[in-house]
Design an enzyme around this catalytic site. Structure first.
Site, mmCIF file in Angstrom:
data_model
loop_
_atom_site.group_PDB
_atom_site.id
_atom_site.type_symbol
_atom_site.label_atom_id
_atom_site.label_comp_id
_atom_site.label_asym_id
_atom_site.label_seq_id
_atom_site.Cartn_x
_atom_site.Cartn_y
_atom_site.Cartn_z
ATOM 1 N N LYS A 1 -23.669 4.883 -2.696
ATOM 2 C CA LYS A 1 -23.953 4.345 -4.026
ATOM 3 C C LYS A 1 -23.259 5.206 -5.102
ATOM 4 C CE LYS A 1 -28.365 2.321 -2.530
ATOM 5 N NZ LYS A 1 -29.844 2.289 -2.716
ATOM 6 N N PHE B 1 -38.396 -3.023 -10.453
ATOM 7 C CA PHE B 1 -37.280 -2.079 -10.523
ATOM 8 C C PHE B 1 -35.919 -2.769 -10.431
ATOM 9 C CE2 PHE B 1 -38.727 -2.270 -6.073
ATOM 10 C CZ PHE B 1 -37.553 -2.600 -5.407
ATOM 11 N N ARG C 1 -29.722 2.899 9.759
ATOM 12 C CA ARG C 1 -30.924 3.064 8.917
ATOM 13 C C ARG C 1 -31.603 4.400 9.210
ATOM 14 N NH1 ARG C 1 -32.434 -0.422 4.682
ATOM 15 N NH2 ARG C 1 -34.611 -0.258 5.294
ATOM 16 N N THR D 1 -36.496 4.909 2.506
ATOM 17 C CA THR D 1 -36.039 4.453 1.184
ATOM 18 C C THR D 1 -36.350 5.475 0.093
ATOM 19 O OG1 THR D 1 -36.447 2.179 1.873
ATOM 20 C CG2 THR D 1 -36.239 2.564 -0.496
ATOM 21 N N ARG E 1 -30.606 10.888 3.108
ATOM 22 C CA ARG E 1 -31.459 10.984 1.918
ATOM 23 C C ARG E 1 -32.346 12.226 1.973
ATOM 24 N NH1 ARG E 1 -32.865 4.617 2.500
ATOM 25 N NH2 ARG E 1 -31.213 3.747 1.180
ATOM 26 N N ASN F 1 -31.016 7.155 -4.540
ATOM 27 C CA ASN F 1 -31.102 7.540 -3.122
ATOM 28 C C ASN F 1 -29.770 7.463 -2.369
ATOM 29 O OD1 ASN F 1 -31.019 4.786 -2.962
ATOM 30 N ND2 ASN F 1 -32.931 4.535 -1.823
ATOM 31 N N GLU G 1 -23.949 -9.179 4.398
ATOM 32 C CA GLU G 1 -23.385 -8.150 3.514
ATOM 33 C C GLU G 1 -21.914 -7.885 3.828
ATOM 34 O OE1 GLU G 1 -27.766 -6.023 2.919
ATOM 35 O OE2 GLU G 1 -26.211 -4.936 4.004
HETATM 36 P P1 GTP Z 1 -30.996 -0.151 0.473
HETATM 37 O O1 GTP Z 1 -30.352 0.422 1.694
HETATM 38 O O2 GTP Z 1 -30.352 0.281 -0.811
HETATM 39 O O3 GTP Z 1 -31.127 -1.664 0.579
HETATM 40 O O4 GTP Z 1 -32.458 0.487 0.456
HETATM 41 P P2 GTP Z 1 -33.684 0.118 1.394
HETATM 42 O O5 GTP Z 1 -33.341 -1.019 2.302
HETATM 43 O O6 GTP Z 1 -34.124 1.385 2.018
HETATM 44 O O7 GTP Z 1 -34.778 -0.354 0.327
HETATM 45 P P3 GTP Z 1 -34.896 -1.785 -0.391
HETATM 46 O O8 GTP Z 1 -33.896 -2.740 0.128
HETATM 47 O O9 GTP Z 1 -36.336 -2.169 -0.338
HETATM 48 O O10 GTP Z 1 -34.560 -1.409 -1.907
HETATM 49 C C1 GTP Z 1 -33.228 -1.362 -2.348
HETATM 50 C C2 GTP Z 1 -33.050 -0.196 -3.286
HETATM 51 O O11 GTP Z 1 -33.835 -0.426 -4.457
HETATM 52 C C3 GTP Z 1 -33.545 1.152 -2.768
HETATM 53 O O12 GTP Z 1 -32.610 1.818 -1.957
HETATM 54 C C4 GTP Z 1 -33.794 1.902 -4.052
HETATM 55 O O13 GTP Z 1 -32.569 2.402 -4.596
HETATM 56 C C5 GTP Z 1 -34.319 0.803 -4.961
HETATM 57 N N1 GTP Z 1 -35.782 0.790 -4.922
HETATM 58 C C6 GTP Z 1 -36.588 0.318 -3.939
HETATM 59 N N2 GTP Z 1 -37.876 0.473 -4.257
HETATM 60 C C7 GTP Z 1 -37.891 1.066 -5.476
HETATM 61 C C8 GTP Z 1 -38.924 1.490 -6.355
HETATM 62 O O14 GTP Z 1 -40.111 1.360 -6.080
HETATM 63 N N3 GTP Z 1 -38.527 2.054 -7.549
HETATM 64 C C9 GTP Z 1 -37.223 2.208 -7.870
HETATM 65 N N4 GTP Z 1 -36.891 2.779 -9.033
HETATM 66 N N5 GTP Z 1 -36.226 1.825 -7.077
HETATM 67 C C10 GTP Z 1 -36.560 1.265 -5.896
HETATM 68 MG MG MG Z 2 -32.498 -2.782 1.643
#
Ligand code: GTP
Ligand code: MG
Length: 148
Positions: free
Chosen positions: A9, A57, A85, A91, A102, A112, A126
């Site tokens: 990112k 968010f 993952r 996350t 992370r 993150n 994707e």
């Molecule tokens: P990705 O690999 O980026 O898709 O992350 P993930 O699969 O571990 O989590 P998810 O798809 O649920 O959320 C996508 C992204 O949104 C996360 O990686 C975070 O950057 C952001 N995000 C998720 N939950 C929160 C939250 O509660 N607060 C904030 N500020 N950001 C969040």
């Molecule tokens: Mg995700």
């Protein structure tokens, strides 16, 4: 074998972590089949994170992801989605185990540093979205040394 979409990112790119993250996937035995830097638009990122639309968010997430270039890549190998993952970590970096990307480099869920597909179906979606041109086909010299 399987393919997954992994992205560093904008915060990971700015913090100079692209090389470290690539190294981890290489060292684990995965094959790099696509790689580019993309400064994505909010409209594009809304497609990428379509399943999160409506979350509180979401606007901040799109702004963060559009704030600079992302290093987009496709990695191929055994159980690539699930293993990818687990290499990223939870996350929320506060819950990510040390030794994960992370868990080693991040503190805040909104910064993150990396993305990984969460299922084989999302990986396919994707990869098509980020690499409409397709991945590269080549023989991986390490294949015989990393798979039975
Ligand atoms: P990705 O690999 O980026 O898709 O992350 P993930 O699969 O571990 O989590 P998810 O798809 O649920 O959320 C996508 C992204 O949104 C996360 O990686 C975070 O950057 C952001 N995000 C998720 N939950 C929160 C939250 O509660 N607060 C904030 N500020 N950001 C969040
Ligand atoms: Mg995700």
């Amino acid at each position: 074998t399987e393919r997954t979409f992994i992205a560093v990112k904008p915060d990971g790119v700015q913090r100079g972590l692209v090389g470290n993250i690539i190294s981890r996937f290489e060292a684990r035995g995965f094959k790099l089949v696509a790689l580019k830097l993309v400064h994505a638009s909010p409209e594009f990122l809304e497609k990428h994170y379509a399943d999160l639309k409506g979350k509180p968010f979401f606007p901040g997430l799109i702004k963060y992801m559009a704030s600079g270039p992302v290093a987009a890549m496709v990695w191929e190998g055994l159980d690539a989605v699930k293993t990818g993952r687990s290499m990223l970590g939870a996350t929320n970096p506060l819950a990510s185990a040390p030794g994960t990307i992370r868990g080693d480099f991040a503190l805040a869920v909104g910064r993150n540093i990396c993305h990984g597909s969460d299922s084989v179906e999302s990986a396919e979606k994707e990869i098509k979205l980020w690499f409409p041109e397709g991945a590269i086909q080549y023989t991986h010299a390490l294949a015989d040394w990393t798979f039975e």
